[in-house]
Write an enzyme that holds these catalytic residues in place. Structure first.
Site, PDB file in Angstrom:
ATOM      1  N   HIS A 115      -6.107  -0.725 -28.858  1.00 40.12           N
ATOM      2  CA  HIS A 115      -5.795  -1.937 -28.540  1.00 40.12           C
ATOM      3  C   HIS A 115      -7.004  -2.531 -27.596  1.00 40.12           C
ATOM      4  O   HIS A 115      -7.222  -2.452 -26.722  1.00 40.12           O
ATOM      5  CB  HIS A 115      -4.532  -2.380 -27.565  1.00 40.12           C
ATOM      6  CG  HIS A 115      -4.033  -3.764 -27.204  1.00 40.12           C
ATOM      7  ND1 HIS A 115      -4.791  -4.617 -27.625  1.00 40.12           N
ATOM      8  CD2 HIS A 115      -2.898  -4.229 -26.823  1.00 40.12           C
ATOM      9  CE1 HIS A 115      -4.177  -5.766 -27.403  1.00 40.12           C
ATOM     10  NE2 HIS A 115      -2.875  -5.410 -26.579  1.00 40.12           N
ATOM     11  N   HIS A 171      -6.821  -9.376 -26.872  1.00 39.81           N
ATOM     12  CA  HIS A 171      -5.920 -10.133 -25.753  1.00 39.81           C
ATOM     13  C   HIS A 171      -6.401  -9.996 -24.157  1.00 39.81           C
ATOM     14  O   HIS A 171      -5.460 -10.327 -23.373  1.00 39.81           O
ATOM     15  CB  HIS A 171      -4.469  -9.678 -25.782  1.00 39.81           C
ATOM     16  CG  HIS A 171      -4.071  -9.811 -27.503  1.00 39.81           C
ATOM     17  ND1 HIS A 171      -3.091  -9.327 -27.811  1.00 39.81           N
ATOM     18  CD2 HIS A 171      -4.890 -10.795 -28.275  1.00 39.81           C
ATOM     19  CE1 HIS A 171      -3.028  -9.469 -29.144  1.00 39.81           C
ATOM     20  NE2 HIS A 171      -3.836 -10.532 -29.485  1.00 39.81           N
ATOM     21  N   TYR A 178      -7.323  -7.375 -22.315  1.00 39.76           N
ATOM     22  CA  TYR A 178      -6.997  -5.983 -21.879  1.00 39.76           C
ATOM     23  C   TYR A 178      -8.300  -5.207 -21.696  1.00 39.76           C
ATOM     24  O   TYR A 178      -9.410  -5.749 -21.939  1.00 39.76           O
ATOM     25  CB  TYR A 178      -5.923  -5.414 -22.500  1.00 39.76           C
ATOM     26  CG  TYR A 178      -4.664  -5.911 -22.737  1.00 39.76           C
ATOM     27  CD1 TYR A 178      -3.954  -6.263 -21.207  1.00 39.76           C
ATOM     28  CD2 TYR A 178      -4.095  -6.696 -23.513  1.00 39.76           C
ATOM     29  CE1 TYR A 178      -2.720  -6.763 -21.192  1.00 39.76           C
ATOM     30  CE2 TYR A 178      -2.784  -7.153 -23.502  1.00 39.76           C
ATOM     31  CZ  TYR A 178      -2.086  -7.478 -22.408  1.00 39.76           C
ATOM     32  OH  TYR A 178      -0.853  -7.998 -22.259  1.00 39.76           O
TER      33      TYR A 178
END
Length: 381
Positions: A185, A188, A190
């Site tokens: 990930h 977004h 993070y």
């Protein structure tokens, strides 16, 4: 005269969608049976970070109904600062991994493929949050995605090494317990994205500075993951321009800048990119109709997953974007797939609302698709 379904799409469009989306595709050593991906969507249904039987059933139902590749909800890697909830699953610990092994087994028994999304939230974390209340938030410069200074700290080299090792260990565990690959990930706002974005990365060392230098941390994670798993085990990297607290943020303002960002990641071992956009039909740069996934594939030569308000249902799209303006229909999405602009299509809320959504689309049963209803998402079963 061409017949139309209850959702307003013609029978010929439904048949075309079923044929195109049914085609298999390869991601390194994995053959995905069709082009439909279940997008990762955070759920808080894993007390103690352990996915239970309800989580097993949740993913198995979508696999049994024809989803080709499931990307799990975000799962915290084994670093105490990685998360902010004791109900979001973790990808470390004997009990947690045993639960995930049951998920993978059930998805395979239903005919699907599945990868966990490995996650560290970085400076999004607030002081005192579980699962490890005493752990500080960490990030490249101690700056939150909204531009404010958080209560955490800028990461030291020791911190960087610990997080890189945590991602590698989680990836190795994923292969060991039977998953088909991993997704990192990097989107977004993070942790990984906080290093990629100049708005949160103000470092003066080799992990900060120009765009290429800001990719160093992400590339080192990719390389460590690649070294921890088999050569044929797929490594997917999810990234975005936008952040949850900065929708108009951009990592790259031009194709050349995007190439500078993606090349080190591809070289480090990424097998496929998951390019997260809010609306898949929006061109990414002036002068071309390519979306972010299209540019990603063009610049790297790697398979790409598109995502962003894909529901294959006009009512769904209008509800999701919150506007009444006309948008590109399903034929545009199918044209892009046939032109190999991207390789797979990730679907989120439509699959939450209807576990049978993929089966209906792959069978050409568009008439059975219901209009998108946010109230139906409350159970997330």
């Amino acid at each position: 005269m061409t017949a139309t379904t209850a959702t307003g799409f013609s029978d010929s469009t439904a048949s075309r969608a079923a044929e195109i989306l049914s085609r298999p595709v390869s991601l390194n050593g994995l053959t995905v049976p069709n082009r439909i991906v279940m997008a990762p969507m955070t759920r808080r249904f894993s007390p103690g970070g352990v996915p239970g039987e309800d989580v097993v059933g949740y993913y198995a139902r979508r696999a049994a109904a024809g989803v080709g590749l499931i990307v799990t909800e975000g799962t915290y890697v084994g670093h105490e600062s990685a998360g902010q909830s004791d109900d979001i699953p973790r990808f470390h610990g004997a009990e947690q991994l045993a639960g995930w092994a049951k998920v993978a087994e059930a998805v395979h028994a239903a005919g699907g493929t599945i990868v966990p999304q490995l996650w560290h939230i970085g400076m999004v974390r607030s002081a005192g949050e579980p699962p490890y209340a005493d752990a500080p938030a960490v990030g490249p410069s101690g700056i939150r995605p909204d531009g404010t200074e958080g209560t955490g700290k800028a990461m030291t080299q020791a911190d960087l090494d610990e997080v890189i090792a945590a991602f590698a260990e989680a990836a190795a565990a994923a292969e060991r317990i039977g998953f088909d690959g991993v997704e990192l990930h990097g989107a977004h706002g993070y942790l990984i994205d906080q290093f990629l974005w100049s708005g949160t990365n103000r470092r003066a060392d080799e992990y900060g500075g120009d765009l290429v230098s800001r990719t160093k941390f992400a590339a080192e994670i990719v390389a460590a993951v690649r070294a921890a798993v088999s050569p044929s085990f797929p490594v997917i990297f999810r990234y975005s321009q936008w952040k949850q607290e900065a929708y108009h943020a951009r990592l790259a303002e031009s194709p050349s800048e995007l190439e500078a960002l993606l090349t080190p990641l591809a070289s480090a071992g990424v097998d496929a990119f998951h390019a997260s956009t809010r609306r898949y039909w929006h061109p990414e740069f002036d002068g071309s109709g390519l979306n972010l996934a299209g540019w990603t594939k063009k610049l790297t030569g790697k398979p790409a997953i598109t995502v962003g308000s894909v529901g294959l249902n006009g009512d769904f799209i209008k509800a999701f974007v919150g506007e009444g303006a006309a948008v590109k229909g399903i034929d545009d999405l199918l044209d892009r797939l046939e032109n190999e602009e991207f390789d797979l299509v990730a679907v989120g809320r439509a699959l939450l609302q209807d576990p049978e959504w993929a089966a209906k689309v792959l069978d050409g049963r568009f008439g059975e698709l219901g209009a998108y209803d946010p109230a139906s998402l409350r159970t997330l079963s």
